[in-house]
Design a protein around this motif. Sequence first.
Motif, mmCIF file in Angstrom:
data_model
loop_
_atom_site.group_PDB
_atom_site.id
_atom_site.type_symbol
_atom_site.label_atom_id
_atom_site.label_comp_id
_atom_site.label_asym_id
_atom_site.label_seq_id
_atom_site.Cartn_x
_atom_site.Cartn_y
_atom_site.Cartn_z
ATOM 1 N N ARG A 153 50.628 33.422 -33.627
ATOM 2 C CA ARG A 153 49.640 32.864 -34.569
ATOM 3 C C ARG A 153 48.784 31.790 -33.893
ATOM 4 N N THR A 154 49.420 30.874 -33.181
ATOM 5 C CA THR A 154 48.658 29.794 -32.532
ATOM 6 C C THR A 154 47.806 30.335 -31.383
ATOM 7 N N THR A 155 48.286 31.372 -30.715
ATOM 8 C CA THR A 155 47.491 31.986 -29.652
ATOM 9 C C THR A 155 46.288 32.715 -30.244
ATOM 10 N N SER A 156 46.454 33.355 -31.384
ATOM 11 C CA SER A 156 45.300 34.001 -32.027
ATOM 12 C C SER A 156 44.292 32.947 -32.475
ATOM 13 N N ASP A 157 44.784 31.780 -32.928
ATOM 14 C CA ASP A 157 43.876 30.673 -33.251
ATOM 15 C C ASP A 157 43.103 30.237 -32.014
ATOM 16 N N LEU A 158 43.766 30.231 -30.874
ATOM 17 C CA LEU A 158 43.127 29.846 -29.622
ATOM 18 C C LEU A 158 41.971 30.789 -29.296
ATOM 19 N N PHE A 159 42.183 32.084 -29.429
ATOM 20 C CA PHE A 159 41.120 33.061 -29.160
ATOM 21 C C PHE A 159 39.985 32.953 -30.176
ATOM 22 N N LYS A 160 40.338 32.735 -31.445
ATOM 23 C CA LYS A 160 39.316 32.548 -32.477
ATOM 24 C C LYS A 160 38.498 31.298 -32.168
ATOM 25 N N ASN A 161 39.159 30.226 -31.765
ATOM 26 C CA ASN A 161 38.454 28.991 -31.424
ATOM 27 C C ASN A 161 37.536 29.185 -30.218
#
Length: 170
Positions: free
Chosen positions: A10-18
């Motif tokens: 989840r946090t890695t997907s947030d990283l890519f979205k960011n």
Amino acid sequence: MARSAVLAGRTTSDLFKNFVLLVIVIAIGYLVGFSFNNGLLAALGVVVLVLTVGFTFSWISACVGLSLKKVEAVQAASFTWIFPVVFISSAFVPVAGMAPFLQTIARHNPVTVWCNLARYLSNGPKGIVDITTGLPVDTYEALLVKSVLWIVVLLAIFVPLAIRLYRKLD
């Protein structure tokens, strides 16, 4: 599968979205006249800083979300802690323009450190000039060390806490 993998995903997907959002913001900034004045390497440094801070905030937000069960409560709690942290920093106004008791807090606020480092990387020492003395508020090396320390400390606290909170879910 490790229970921590869900949070890490989840946090890695947030990283890519960011990252995508950051590219859009930089592109729009360039369209309206912004430019990095300190070279390509420094511009990449800003991108890495922003993504790292965003990743750190993803873990903090995961803790808030796992601690509270209602969406409305999570939104209110997130706003409640982030509002003073951002507003008692140099994100919007110079620290020298704040009340003396707030200046002490703002100078040691991680958001101030991150904003000053981003300004330094974007514009060089002139990006973090104190309005009263005309001198830079810090050195690049000091800002870099403080930034890394804040990020490491926050991740060291919130990654294990988020994993622990996730394991306690039914």
